[in-house]
Write a protein that holds these residues in place. Structure first.
Motif, PDB file in Angstrom:
ATOM      1  N   MET A  84       0.850  -1.195   0.000  1.00 45.81           N
ATOM      2  CA  MET A  84       0.000   0.000   0.000  1.00 45.81           C
ATOM      3  C   MET A  84       0.885   1.244   0.000  1.00 45.81           C
ATOM      4  O   MET A  84       1.987   1.238   0.538  1.00 45.81           O
ATOM      5  N   SER A  85       0.375   2.306  -0.620  1.00 47.76           N
ATOM      6  CA  SER A  85       1.123   3.556  -0.676  1.00 47.76           C
ATOM      7  C   SER A  85       0.471   4.599   0.218  1.00 47.76           C
ATOM      8  O   SER A  85      -0.761   4.707   0.273  1.00 47.76           O
ATOM      9  N   SER A  86       1.310   5.391   0.912  1.00 46.96           N
ATOM     10  CA  SER A  86       0.815   6.488   1.745  1.00 46.96           C
ATOM     11  C   SER A  86       1.906   7.550   1.821  1.00 46.96           C
ATOM     12  O   SER A  86       3.092   7.268   1.606  1.00 46.96           O
ATOM     13  N   PHE A  87       1.485   8.766   2.110  1.00 44.44           N
ATOM     14  CA  PHE A  87       2.421   9.891   2.197  1.00 44.44           C
ATOM     15  C   PHE A  87       1.957  10.756   3.357  1.00 44.44           C
ATOM     16  O   PHE A  87       0.929  11.431   3.274  1.00 44.44           O
ATOM     17  N   ASN A  88       2.686  10.728   4.452  1.00 42.29           N
ATOM     18  CA  ASN A  88       2.306  11.463   5.653  1.00 42.29           C
ATOM     19  C   ASN A  88       3.358  12.517   5.972  1.00 42.29           C
ATOM     20  O   ASN A  88       4.561  12.234   5.932  1.00 42.29           O
ATOM     21  N   THR A  89       2.892  13.705   6.316  1.00 41.72           N
ATOM     22  CA  THR A  89       3.786  14.802   6.684  1.00 41.72           C
ATOM     23  C   THR A  89       3.469  15.209   8.111  1.00 41.72           C
ATOM     24  O   THR A  89       2.324  15.516   8.448  1.00 41.72           O
ATOM     25  N   VAL A  90       4.498  15.231   8.957  1.00 41.25           N
ATOM     26  CA  VAL A  90       4.330  15.593  10.361  1.00 41.25           C
ATOM     27  C   VAL A  90       5.306  16.719  10.687  1.00 41.25           C
ATOM     28  O   VAL A  90       6.268  16.973   9.964  1.00 41.25           O
ATOM     29  N   GLY A  91       5.020  17.422  11.810  1.00 40.88           N
ATOM     30  CA  GLY A  91       5.899  18.514  12.214  1.00 40.88           C
ATOM     31  C   GLY A  91       5.250  19.877  12.061  1.00 40.88           C
ATOM     32  O   GLY A  91       5.893  20.822  11.610  1.00 40.88           O
ATOM     33  N   LEU A  92       3.973  19.990  12.406  1.00 46.92           N
ATOM     34  CA  LEU A  92       3.205  21.236  12.325  1.00 46.92           C
ATOM     35  C   LEU A  92       3.181  21.831  10.914  1.00 46.92           C
ATOM     36  O   LEU A  92       3.461  23.022  10.728  1.00 46.92           O
ATOM     37  N   PRO A  93       2.825  21.050   9.898  1.00 43.27           N
ATOM     38  CA  PRO A  93       2.689  21.627   8.555  1.00 43.27           C
ATOM     39  C   PRO A  93       1.353  22.332   8.401  1.00 43.27           C
ATOM     40  O   PRO A  93       0.351  21.925   8.979  1.00 43.27           O
ATOM     41  N   ASP A  94       1.329  23.405   7.593  1.00 45.19           N
ATOM     42  CA  ASP A  94       0.057  24.045   7.303  1.00 45.19           C
ATOM     43  C   ASP A  94      -0.575  23.382   6.086  1.00 45.19           C
ATOM     44  O   ASP A  94      -0.055  22.388   5.561  1.00 45.19           O
ATOM     45  N   ALA A  95      -1.683  23.926   5.610  1.00 44.56           N
ATOM     46  CA  ALA A  95      -2.411  23.298   4.504  1.00 44.56           C
ATOM     47  C   ALA A  95      -1.570  23.242   3.235  1.00 44.56           C
ATOM     48  O   ALA A  95      -1.603  22.249   2.497  1.00 44.56           O
ATOM     49  N   ALA A  96      -0.803  24.306   2.948  1.00 46.28           N
ATOM     50  CA  ALA A  96       0.025  24.320   1.739  1.00 46.28           C
ATOM     51  C   ALA A  96       1.084  23.233   1.782  1.00 46.28           C
ATOM     52  O   ALA A  96       1.403  22.607   0.755  1.00 46.28           O
ATOM     53  N   VAL A  97       1.648  22.987   2.955  1.00 46.14           N
ATOM     54  CA  VAL A  97       2.667  21.943   3.085  1.00 46.14           C
ATOM     55  C   VAL A  97       2.032  20.562   2.973  1.00 46.14           C
ATOM     56  O   VAL A  97       2.595  19.652   2.346  1.00 46.14           O
ATOM     57  N   LYS A  98       0.855  20.384   3.556  1.00 43.84           N
ATOM     58  CA  LYS A  98       0.176  19.087   3.458  1.00 43.84           C
ATOM     59  C   LYS A  98      -0.191  18.759   2.009  1.00 43.84           C
ATOM     60  O   LYS A  98      -0.136  17.611   1.590  1.00 43.84           O
ATOM     61  N   ASP A  99      -0.571  19.792   1.255  1.00 43.48           N
ATOM     62  CA  ASP A  99      -0.944  19.582  -0.143  1.00 43.48           C
ATOM     63  C   ASP A  99       0.254  19.278  -1.036  1.00 43.48           C
ATOM     64  O   ASP A  99       0.071  18.863  -2.184  1.00 43.48           O
ATOM     65  N   SER A 100       1.456  19.486  -0.524  1.00 44.64           N
ATOM     66  CA  SER A 100       2.648  19.311  -1.359  1.00 44.64           C
ATOM     67  C   SER A 100       2.809  17.882  -1.855  1.00 44.64           C
ATOM     68  O   SER A 100       3.436  17.642  -2.889  1.00 44.64           O
ATOM     69  N   LYS A 101       2.241  16.908  -1.146  1.00 43.11           N
ATOM     70  CA  LYS A 101       2.411  15.518  -1.575  1.00 43.11           C
ATOM     71  C   LYS A 101       1.827  15.286  -2.959  1.00 43.11           C
ATOM     72  O   LYS A 101       2.368  14.496  -3.741  1.00 43.11           O
ATOM     73  N   GLN A 138       5.835   1.226  -4.611  1.00 49.48           N
ATOM     74  CA  GLN A 138       4.792   1.363  -3.600  1.00 49.48           C
ATOM     75  C   GLN A 138       5.405   1.245  -2.215  1.00 49.48           C
ATOM     76  O   GLN A 138       6.299   0.427  -1.974  1.00 49.48           O
ATOM     77  N   GLY A 139       4.896   2.061  -1.319  1.00 52.15           N
ATOM     78  CA  GLY A 139       5.408   2.016   0.047  1.00 52.15           C
ATOM     79  C   GLY A 139       4.901   3.197   0.848  1.00 52.15           C
ATOM     80  O   GLY A 139       4.127   4.028   0.363  1.00 52.15           O
ATOM     81  N   HIS A 140       5.344   3.244   2.078  1.00 50.90           N
ATOM     82  CA  HIS A 140       4.919   4.285   3.012  1.00 50.90           C
ATOM     83  C   HIS A 140       6.010   5.356   3.096  1.00 50.90           C
ATOM     84  O   HIS A 140       7.171   5.052   3.371  1.00 50.90           O
ATOM     85  N   VAL A 141       5.612   6.614   2.858  1.00 55.26           N
ATOM     86  CA  VAL A 141       6.526   7.757   2.963  1.00 55.26           C
ATOM     87  C   VAL A 141       6.112   8.586   4.164  1.00 55.26           C
ATOM     88  O   VAL A 141       4.958   8.985   4.293  1.00 55.26           O
ATOM     89  N   THR A 142       7.072   8.838   5.038  1.00 58.42           N
ATOM     90  CA  THR A 142       6.851   9.708   6.187  1.00 58.42           C
ATOM     91  C   THR A 142       7.858  10.845   6.127  1.00 58.42           C
ATOM     92  O   THR A 142       9.062  10.612   6.045  1.00 58.42           O
ATOM     93  N   VAL A 143       7.342  12.055   6.150  1.00 56.96           N
ATOM     94  CA  VAL A 143       8.196  13.243   6.121  1.00 56.96           C
ATOM     95  C   VAL A 143       8.054  13.954   7.459  1.00 56.96           C
ATOM     96  O   VAL A 143       6.946  14.330   7.867  1.00 56.96           O
ATOM     97  N   ASN A 144       9.177  14.115   8.150  1.00 56.23           N
ATOM     98  CA  ASN A 144       9.194  14.828   9.428  1.00 56.23           C
ATOM     99  C   ASN A 144       9.903  16.165   9.232  1.00 56.23           C
ATOM    100  O   ASN A 144      11.017  16.230   8.706  1.00 56.23           O
ATOM    101  N   LEU A 145       9.223  17.242   9.630  1.00 57.96           N
ATOM    102  CA  LEU A 145       9.781  18.586   9.519  1.00 57.96           C
ATOM    103  C   LEU A 145      10.208  19.030  10.914  1.00 57.96           C
ATOM    104  O   LEU A 145       9.373  19.337  11.765  1.00 57.96           O
ATOM    105  N   ALA A 146      11.517  19.019  11.143  1.00 60.29           N
ATOM    106  CA  ALA A 146      12.045  19.345  12.466  1.00 60.29           C
ATOM    107  C   ALA A 146      12.669  20.748  12.453  1.00 60.29           C
ATOM    108  O   ALA A 146      13.234  21.168  11.436  1.00 60.29           O
ATOM    109  N   PRO A 147      12.545  21.472  13.574  1.00 57.43           N
ATOM    110  CA  PRO A 147      11.942  21.090  14.852  1.00 57.43           C
ATOM    111  C   PRO A 147      10.417  21.006  14.769  1.00 57.43           C
ATOM    112  O   PRO A 147       9.782  21.816  14.088  1.00 57.43           O
ATOM    113  N   ALA A 148       9.859  20.056  15.482  1.00 54.65           N
ATOM    114  CA  ALA A 148       8.437  19.750  15.354  1.00 54.65           C
ATOM    115  C   ALA A 148       7.541  20.824  15.959  1.00 54.65           C
ATOM    116  O   ALA A 148       6.356  20.887  15.633  1.00 54.65           O
TER     117      ALA A 148
END
Length: 466
Positions: free
Chosen positions: A29-46, A62-72
Motif C-alpha cells: 500500500m502507498s501512503s504519504f504522511n507529513t508531520v511537524g506542524l505543517p500548514d495546509a500548503a505543506v500538506k498539499d505538497s504531496k 509502492q510504500g509508506h513515505v513519512t516526512v518529518n519537519l524538524a523542529p516539530a
C-alpha cells in the motif's frame, strides 16, 4: 531508508532552518504522511510532489513515505518545502547521493510539470543559510538575483526538479548566480519625479528639506490643488541614498511580501507607500493568522504617505502610534509573536476643512464651525504629537504657476544639503547605537544635544502657548 535535506521557513522577517527527514518503507500500500506542524500548503505538497516526480521520470515503488519537519514545534507554512521534500524522497530511494545533501540548503515550489517556481522570503533564507555555514543554496531561477545579494554562499539557480537532481548527482553543471551590487544600486537610484517640477511653495519645500534631514514626520495642510500630493511624492528624491544595510533590510521585507520580481536583486530606492484611505488596520501595520508585513513595514527606510489623513478610519490611524514611537511593530497571535521593522517618515496631507477652502483666499469656505471642528478631531492629539512638523501649504496663484522664471532647485541640489546634514548627525551620535538622525532622539538625548539658549527657550514657549 532515511534521507535528510535542509531548508528554511520564514517567520516575520527572519528565516529558520528546518530539517526535512524522509523515511521510505516499501510495501503493498502507498501512503504519504507529513508531520511537524505543517500548514495546509505543506500538506498539499504531496500531490504536487507525486505529479512532479512522475512527469520528471522518477517512479517510486509502492510504500509508506513519512516526512518529518524538524523542529516539530515550529509551524511550517508555504510552498517552499516542495523541492526539499521531493529531493529527500529521491534520496531515501537512493536516486541521489545522500552525502551531497549535507552541505547544501534547498528551497522551491514544484509545479505539476516538474518546474521549480519562485517562493517568497528567499533573501532571508539565503542570509540564514550563509550564517549557518552552508556552502550552497539551491533556489528557483526567478529568486536567484535576489538571493545572490548575499555574499559568502553560492546561489545555485534551478529551473526544474530534473535539473536539481542532475546537479546534486554531478551530472549537470550550474554556474553560481552572481550580482554586481554597485550596478544594482546605480540602476535603482533613479526617480521619475523631481523637486524642480514644483512651482512656488518655498515654505513647504523648506519644511520637507528639514524633515528629510532630521527624519521627521510631517503633515501638509492646505486647500485642494495646492500641491500637497505633488510635494509628498518628491520627498524620497531628496532623502540620502540607501546604504547596503538599509537596502537589504527593505529587500527582506518586500521579498516576504512577494514584491520582488525576477529581474530585481535589491530594493535600492527609498520605498514610497501610499495606501488608500479604505485600508484596514491589519493591512496597514501587518497581521493575519500567519503575520505578514503591512504598509508601515513596506515603507521601512522610506516614506509612508497618507493622502487626506482625516478620511482614514480612526482605529486605523491609532495603530500608527506604536510604530511611530518605537520604529517597529509587535504582532502577537495565539501561535506566535513577531516583530517587523517599521522606521519610516510619515507624510500626511489634510484639507483645513471638509470642503477644503477654509484657508483659500480665492474661494469661500461653506463649512459651519461645528463641521470644521469635527473634521479636525478625526486626527487625535496623541497621533498629532508624533508628527513633528505641521506645514501650511497655501494655494499657489495661477500667475505664479504660469510664469517662466528661473528654474527651481532640483532634487539633487536639495539632497546634497540633506546628506551633509545627515553626516553631521552621524558624527554627533556615533556613540549612540540605533540613533542616526534627530528624529531618533529620546528624552535623555534631547536634553543633552538640544539645549536651548534663553531667548530661543522663550520663543519656543510663546509658540507652544499661542
Amino acid at each position: 531508508m532515511i534521507a535528510k535535506v535542509f531548508t528554511y521557513v520564514v517567520l516575520g522577517v527572519d528565516a529558520y532552518c528546518v530539517d526535512v527527514e524522509v523515511h521510505f518503507v516499501q510495501g503493498q500500500m502507498s501512503s504519504f504522511n507529513t508531520v511537524g506542524l505543517p500548514d495546509a500548503a505543506v500538506k498539499d505538497s504531496k500531490e504536487r510532489i507525486r505529479a512532479a516526480l512522475t512527469v520528471s521520470g522518477y517512479f517510486r515503488p509502492q510504500g509508506h513515505v513519512t516526512v518529518n519537519l524538524a523542529p516539530a514545534d515550529l509551524r511550517k507554512e508555504g510552498s517552499g518545502l516542495d523541492l526539499p521534500m521531493a529531493i529527500g524522497l529521491l534520496g531515501a530511494l537512493t536516486k541521489i547521493d545522500a552525502s551531497q545533501l549535507r552541505k547544501r540548503a534547498i528551497t522551491g515550489e514544484l509545479g505539476l510539470d516538474g518546474k521549480v517556481r519562485p517562493v517568497a522570503g528567499t533573501l532571508s533564507m539565503a542570509l540564514a543559510a550563509r550564517d549557518d555555514g552552508y556552502e550552497e543554496f539551491l533556489v528557483p531561477m526567478e529568486n536567484a538575483a535576489e538571493a545572490a545579494v548575499v555574499e559568502g554562499i553560492n546561489i545555485i539557480p534551478v529551473a526544474s526538479l530534473r535539473q536539481a537532481v542532475g546537479y546534486l548527482n554531478g551530472e549537470d553543471m550550474i554556474t553560481p548566480h552572481k550580482v554586481d551590487l554597485e550596478t544594482a544600486f546605480q540602476r535603482g537610484n533613479s526617480y521619475a519625479v523631481d523637486f524642480s517640477e514644483v512651482r512656488g511653495q518655498a515654505g513647504a519645500k523648506r519644511a520637507m528639506e528639514i524633515a528629510a534631514a532630521g527624519g521627521h514626520n510631517l503633515l501638509l495642510i492646505g486647500p485642494p490643488g495646492s500641491g500637497k500630493t505633488m510635494l509628498a511624492k518628491r520627498l524620497p528624491t531628496i532623502l540620502p541614498d540607501m546604504t547596503l544595510e538599509e537596502s537589504i533590510e527593505a529587500t527582506k521585507i518586500h521579498s516576504i511580501a512577494g514584491l520582488i520580481s525576477a529581474k530585481e536583486s535589491l530594493v535600492s530606492t527609498r520605498p514610497f507607500r501610499s495606501p488608500h484611505h479604505t485600508i484596514s488596520n491589519i493591512a496597514l501595520v501587518g497581521g493575519g493568522s500567519i503575520p505578514r508585513p503591512g504598509e508601515v513595514s513596506l515603507a521601512h527606510n522610506g516614506v509612508l504617505f497618507l493622502d487626506e489623513m482625516p478620511e482614514f478610519g480612526r482605529p486605523v490611524l491609532e495603530v500608527l502610534r506604536q510604530p511611530l514611537e518605537d520604529g517597529s511593530v509587535n504582532i502577537s497571535r495565539a501561535a506566535m509573536s513577531l516583530t517587523f521593522p517599521a522606521r519610516f517618515i510619515l507624510c500626511g496631507s489634510s484639507n483645513p476643512c471638509p470642503c477644503g477652502y477654509l484657508t483659500d483666499p480665492a474661494r469661500a469656505c461653506q463649512c459651519p464651525p461645528q463641521a470644521v471642528q469635527k473634521y479636525r478631531n478625526r486626527l487625535s492629539g496623541p497621533l498629532l504629537d508624533r508628527i513633528d512638523l505641521h506645514v501650511d501649504v497655501p494655494a499657489v496663484p495661477v500667475r505664479e504657476l504660469s510664469r517662466q522664471g528661473a528654474p527651481a532647485e532640483t532634487s539633487a541640489t536639495v539632497r546634497a544639503r540633506v546628506i551633509a546634514a545627515r553626516q553631521r548627525q552621524n558624527e554627533r551620535y556615533h556613540d549612540l547605537p540605533g540613533i542616526h538622525c534627530n528624529a531618533h532622539l529620546g528624552n535623555r538625548e534631547v536634553r543633552k544635544f538640544c539645549e536651548l539658549k534663553l531667548d530661543a527657550q522663550e520663543e519656543l514657549e510663546n509658540a507652544m502657548t499661542m
